[in-house]
Design a protein around this motif. Structure first.
Motif, PDB file in Angstrom:
ATOM      1  N   GLY A  32      17.896 -22.588  53.973  1.00 41.29           N
ATOM      2  CA  GLY A  32      16.763 -23.194  54.349  1.00 41.29           C
ATOM      3  C   GLY A  32      17.197 -24.201  55.740  1.00 41.29           C
ATOM      4  N   GLU A  33      18.271 -25.566  55.395  1.00 39.43           N
ATOM      5  CA  GLU A  33      17.646 -26.213  56.360  1.00 39.43           C
ATOM      6  C   GLU A  33      18.451 -25.704  57.561  1.00 39.43           C
ATOM      7  OE1 GLU A  33      17.747 -30.024  52.717  1.00 39.43           O
ATOM      8  OE2 GLU A  33      19.850 -29.084  53.658  1.00 39.43           O
ATOM      9  N   ILE A  34      19.708 -25.158  56.967  1.00 38.19           N
ATOM     10  CA  ILE A  34      20.404 -24.123  58.404  1.00 38.19           C
ATOM     11  C   ILE A  34      18.939 -23.577  59.532  1.00 38.19           C
ATOM     12  CG2 ILE A  34      21.848 -22.802  59.591  1.00 38.19           C
ATOM     13  CD1 ILE A  34      23.325 -23.604  56.720  1.00 38.19           C
ATOM     14  N   ALA A  35      18.559 -23.178  58.790  1.00 42.03           N
ATOM     15  CA  ALA A  35      17.586 -22.494  59.394  1.00 42.03           C
ATOM     16  C   ALA A  35      16.341 -22.970  60.367  1.00 42.03           C
ATOM     17  CB  ALA A  35      16.334 -21.343  58.488  1.00 42.03           C
ATOM     18  N   VAL A  36      15.935 -23.691  59.707  1.00 39.90           N
ATOM     19  CA  VAL A  36      15.018 -24.935  59.874  1.00 39.90           C
ATOM     20  C   VAL A  36      15.637 -25.513  61.650  1.00 39.90           C
ATOM     21  CG1 VAL A  36      13.459 -27.301  60.073  1.00 39.90           C
ATOM     22  CG2 VAL A  36      14.134 -25.134  57.794  1.00 39.90           C
ATOM     23  N   VAL A  53       6.133 -20.115  60.731  1.00 37.81           N
ATOM     24  CA  VAL A  53       4.952 -18.980  61.467  1.00 37.81           C
ATOM     25  C   VAL A  53       5.713 -18.065  61.352  1.00 37.81           C
ATOM     26  CG1 VAL A  53       3.811 -17.747  63.101  1.00 37.81           C
ATOM     27  CG2 VAL A  53       2.575 -19.647  61.508  1.00 37.81           C
ATOM     28  N   ARG A  54       7.016 -18.895  62.687  1.00 38.74           N
ATOM     29  CA  ARG A  54       8.591 -18.403  63.099  1.00 38.74           C
ATOM     30  C   ARG A  54       9.441 -17.956  61.596  1.00 38.74           C
ATOM     31  NH1 ARG A  54       7.774 -21.685  66.860  1.00 38.74           N
ATOM     32  NH2 ARG A  54       9.145 -24.053  66.658  1.00 38.74           N
ATOM     33  N   THR A  55       9.534 -18.757  60.930  1.00 38.82           N
ATOM     34  CA  THR A  55      10.923 -18.480  59.524  1.00 38.82           C
ATOM     35  C   THR A  55      10.094 -17.748  58.484  1.00 38.82           C
ATOM     36  OG1 THR A  55      10.036 -20.364  58.901  1.00 38.82           O
ATOM     37  CG2 THR A  55      11.720 -20.829  60.219  1.00 38.82           C
ATOM     38  N   VAL A  62       9.367 -25.506  54.845  1.00 38.33           N
ATOM     39  CA  VAL A  62       9.708 -26.251  55.532  1.00 38.33           C
ATOM     40  C   VAL A  62       9.261 -27.339  56.010  1.00 38.33           C
ATOM     41  CG1 VAL A  62       8.527 -26.014  57.969  1.00 38.33           C
ATOM     42  CG2 VAL A  62       8.755 -23.826  56.946  1.00 38.33           C
ATOM     43  N   SER A  63       7.640 -28.606  55.015  1.00 39.94           N
ATOM     44  CA  SER A  63       7.797 -29.797  54.970  1.00 39.94           C
ATOM     45  C   SER A  63       8.954 -30.613  54.279  1.00 39.94           C
ATOM     46  CB  SER A  63       6.701 -30.006  54.315  1.00 39.94           C
ATOM     47  OG  SER A  63       6.123 -29.443  55.414  1.00 39.94           O
ATOM     48  N   VAL A  64       9.490 -30.372  53.281  1.00 41.39           N
ATOM     49  CA  VAL A  64      11.103 -30.733  52.377  1.00 41.39           C
ATOM     50  C   VAL A  64      11.927 -31.082  53.408  1.00 41.39           C
ATOM     51  CG1 VAL A  64      12.695 -30.212  50.497  1.00 41.39           C
ATOM     52  CG2 VAL A  64       9.239 -30.451  50.355  1.00 41.39           C
TER      53      VAL A  64
END
Length: 137
Positions: A32-36, A53-55, A62-64
């Motif tokens: 998830g962090e890689i995706a962000v 929205v995009r992910t 996302v916030s974490v």
């Protein structure tokens, strides 16, 4: 080739791509962090809401992830000049430099590990170059 084979091939290529850009010495990032980070890299000066929205990730996720990535110095945050209540995120310069260095490495060593026969590994590389030319914009 059928749909299942295509999906399996896509998954295998994703695994090989991750092996190429992942530095075992670097601090571990979750998928998830890689995706962000990837999303912010492609869309600098973006908000948590836009990343969500995009992910397709939940806002809380996302916030974490953003908080962790900021703590690690991978993302920079600044107030939105148009709306001071919003925070805009950008990949830090040091992270940007590391990403460029990792993605610029050639794929041949990773392919050679996956396909030990040198002639077959060369052929796989040629085929992947051809597929990239045909399928990628």
């Amino acid at each position: 080739m059928d749909g299942v084979q295509l999906l399996r091939l896509g998954k295998r290529l994703t695994e090989l791509g991750r092996a190429m850009i992942t530095d075992p010495a670097a601090e571990h990032l979750s998928a998830g962090e890689i995706a962000v980070v990837s999303d912010v890299y492609r869309h600098p000066a973006t908000s948590v809401q836009e990343i969500r929205v995009r992910t397709g990730f939940a806002q809380s996720h996302v916030s974490v992830s953003v908080a962790r990535l900021r703590e690690r110095g991978l993302l920079d945050a600044a107030a939105d000049p148009a709306d001071g209540r919003r925070t805009l995120l950008t990949v830090s310069e040091s992270a940007r430099h590391a990403i460029r260095a990792h993605v610029a490495r050639p794929a041949e060593p990773v392919i050679a590990k996956a396909v030990p026969d040198p002639e077959k590994a060369r052929r796989v590389t040629e085929l992947l170059d051809e597929l990239a030319g045909l399928l990628l914009p």
